[in-house]
Design an enzyme around this catalytic site. Structure first.
Site, short mmCIF file in Angstrom:
data_model
loop_
_atom_site.label_atom_id
_atom_site.label_comp_id
_atom_site.label_asym_id
_atom_site.label_seq_id
_atom_site.Cartn_x
_atom_site.Cartn_y
_atom_site.Cartn_z
N ASP A 292 0.53 -1.40 0.05
CA ASP A 292 0.06 -0.11 0.00
C ASP A 292 0.63 0.95 0.23
O ASP A 292 0.29 2.78 0.46
CB ASP A 292 -0.92 0.26 1.36
CG ASP A 292 -2.10 -0.71 1.03
OD1 ASP A 292 -2.87 -1.55 -0.33
OD2 ASP A 292 -3.84 -0.77 2.14
N LYS B 222 2.88 1.64 -4.84
CA LYS B 222 3.29 0.86 -5.88
C LYS B 222 3.73 1.27 -7.69
O LYS B 222 3.60 1.70 -8.72
CB LYS B 222 4.30 -0.52 -6.36
CG LYS B 222 5.05 -0.88 -4.66
CD LYS B 222 5.36 -1.93 -4.12
CE LYS B 222 4.55 -3.12 -4.05
NZ LYS B 222 4.13 -2.41 -2.38
N THR B 223 1.70 -0.03 -7.40
CA THR B 223 0.57 0.10 -8.45
C THR B 223 0.59 1.67 -8.73
O THR B 223 0.86 2.14 -10.70
CB THR B 223 0.19 -0.61 -8.13
OG1 THR B 223 0.76 -2.41 -7.68
CG2 THR B 223 -0.89 -1.31 -9.70
N HIS C 225 8.16 -9.58 -1.94
CA HIS C 225 8.73 -9.36 -2.34
C HIS C 225 9.43 -11.17 -2.71
O HIS C 225 10.97 -11.65 -3.07
CB HIS C 225 10.21 -9.22 -2.03
CG HIS C 225 9.50 -7.20 -1.41
ND1 HIS C 225 9.80 -6.69 -0.29
CD2 HIS C 225 9.66 -6.77 -2.19
CE1 HIS C 225 9.23 -5.91 -0.37
NE2 HIS C 225 9.28 -5.70 -1.17
P1 GTP Z 1 0.38 -3.77 -2.95
O1 GTP Z 1 0.32 -3.95 -4.48
O2 GTP Z 1 -1.01 -4.01 -2.02
O3 GTP Z 1 1.71 -3.98 -2.43
O4 GTP Z 1 -0.16 -1.82 -2.76
P2 GTP Z 1 1.23 -0.95 -3.59
O5 GTP Z 1 2.01 -0.62 -3.30
O6 GTP Z 1 0.67 -1.64 -5.29
O7 GTP Z 1 0.07 0.63 -3.93
P3 GTP Z 1 -1.44 1.12 -4.28
O8 GTP Z 1 -0.45 1.66 -5.39
O9 GTP Z 1 -2.50 0.02 -4.19
O10 GTP Z 1 -1.88 2.09 -3.31
C1 GTP Z 1 -2.13 1.58 -2.38
C2 GTP Z 1 -3.36 3.63 -1.27
O11 GTP Z 1 -2.57 4.40 -1.58
C3 GTP Z 1 -4.10 3.52 -2.51
O12 GTP Z 1 -5.15 4.29 -2.08
C4 GTP Z 1 -3.85 4.90 -3.03
O13 GTP Z 1 -4.71 4.92 -4.20
C5 GTP Z 1 -3.51 5.24 -2.35
N1 GTP Z 1 -1.86 6.18 -2.56
C6 GTP Z 1 -0.96 5.53 -3.15
N2 GTP Z 1 0.26 6.51 -4.04
C7 GTP Z 1 -0.27 8.03 -3.00
C8 GTP Z 1 -0.15 8.97 -3.36
O14 GTP Z 1 0.74 9.76 -3.81
N3 GTP Z 1 -1.15 9.76 -2.39
C9 GTP Z 1 -2.01 9.51 -1.31
N4 GTP Z 1 -2.85 10.15 -1.04
N5 GTP Z 1 -2.21 8.07 -1.66
C10 GTP Z 1 -1.56 7.99 -2.72
MG MG Z 2 0.76 -3.34 -6.19
#
Ligand code: GTP
Ligand code: MG
Length: 370
Positions: A89, A92-93, A137
């Protein structure tokens, strides 16, 4: 696998087949390049030519596994392969979505990445960058354990509000172990609770000294959500890539690595392959891990059918006999009989390895290296 053809041995040593034939003639063995010689003779030749014998694993001996080296003049610049790592969270994505102008996160079950996404983006200057989005990882570690170090650069994503978390530290350790350069992307700086300086300080505790702290690791503040700092991140990746002088020979039979693979309803076994060198083409016959196949179709990261895929390109390959494992090597071979033979041999070896702990037999364990 009792022996090796003169030509294949020559290829592995990067010598001319004719020169080997000459040497064999002097040794009292009149043979042609297509004839097979036994292991003892092969070893003699290897030494005769001043190469050393390298023992490799059983499964690798059957085909060219990268022990041979492409000549300098055949190498052309290739795109960097960048793996995005970080705690769950931390974004990354989202970051990849922002870089690509897409919305993968929205389509994910529970917003959690279940598989490795492999994508390419084109920077403003036309440079191509390949990105791998890892769900955890394990995939990275698993691939490395299998000798598949496909990553050139790691982008470590750390949420500025959350700071360093267990998987962040894990990612740092994996990156260090892999000896891959890292760029730190401090994400979510749009939040009021964001404290990027704290992230930099905490990184010091793990021997990661970013530029802002007087170190050499590039860092950049970003917001995937508000699209802040994305150009700077790209610039830093390209700068790092330039230092690495990444090259590969695109004009040879293809080799690649399985990034992920699954059984797809309707399409059969499908594997995402990251091409390492050479150019993979529709119609190519290949071995991949214990499976074999013929490239029936290839689909790029945009869902388009393509005919060819060169170095650093991730591509979905259809036409596999079964599902290979992440990290397996794909190698194009000359014909189907050969593909089946090698695949069957590998499967047999793998079964043996699983059922006995006997040491690998010497007979199958050599290849020549410059
Ligand atoms: P996993 O695939 O589960 O490991 O997560 P991830 O690292 O890919 O994170 P993801 O991109 O799914 O984002 C997780 C949450 O963080 C989502 O609700 C996004 O909307 C939020 N988020 C991501 N980038 C930002 C940012 O720059 N600012 C804010 N405020 N929220 C963000
Ligand atoms: Mg992700």
């Amino acid at each position: 696998p009792e022996g090796i053809t003169v030509q294949e041995l020559a290829n592995r040593m990067a010598e001319k087949g004719a020169d080997l034939v000459k040497a064999l003639f002097k040794m009292g063995m009149p043979v042609t390049v297509n004839q097979t010689i036994d292991q003892d003779t092969a070893e003699l030749l290897v030494e005769e030519f001043g190469h050393r014998i390298q023992r490799v694993s059983d499964a690798d001996v059957e085909i060219d596994t990268g022990a041979d080296v492409d000549a300098d003049e055949t190498l052309k610049p290739r795109a960097p392969v960048v793996t995005i790592m970080g705690h769950v969270d931390h974004g990354k994505t989202s970051l990849l979505d922002a870089l690509r102008g897409t919305d993968v996160v929205a389509g994910e079950a529970g917003g959690i990445t279940q598989h490795i996404g492999a994508y390419q983006i084109k920077a403003k200057g036309g440079e191509i960058i390949t990105f791998l989005d890892t769900p955890g990882h394990e995939a990275f570690t698993e691939m490395r354990a299998r000798g598949a170090n496909v990553t050139d650069i790691v982008v470590l994503v750390v949420a500025a509000n959350d700071g360093l978390m267990p998987q962040t530290i894990e990612a740092i350790n994996h990156t260090k172990a892999a000896g891959v350069p890292m760029i730190v992307a401090i994400n979510k700086i749009d939040l009021d609770t964001a404290n990027p300086q704290r992230v930099r300080e905490r990184l010091l505790e793990h021997e990661v000294m970013v530029e802002e702290m007087g170190g050499e690791v590039q860092d950049v503040e970003v917001s995937a959500l508000k699209k802040i700092g994305l150009d700077t991140l790209i610039e830093k990746i390209l700068l790092q890539a330039e230092l690495l002088e990444l090259k590969a020979n695109p004009d040879r039979t293809a080799e690649g690595r399985v990034i992920e693979a699954q059984l797809d309803k309707g399409r059969g076994a499908v594997a995402t392959i990251l091409v390492g060198r050479g150019t993979l083409k529709v119609g190519d016959i290949f071995v991949v891990g214990e499976q074999s196949g013929k490239v029936r179709a290839m689909v790029n990261d945009k869902g388009q059918n393509i005919k060819e895929a060169g170095p650093s390109m991730p591509v979905e390959v259809l036409g596999l006999s079964g599902v290979p494992m992440a990290g397996d090597q794909l190698s194009v071979v000359e014909n189907e009989a050969r593909a089946r033979e090698v695949a069957a041999y590998r499967a047999e070896q793998a079964t043996k390895k699983r059922t006995t702990s006997a040491p690998t037999s010497f007979e199958h364990m050599f290849s020549a290296l410059n």
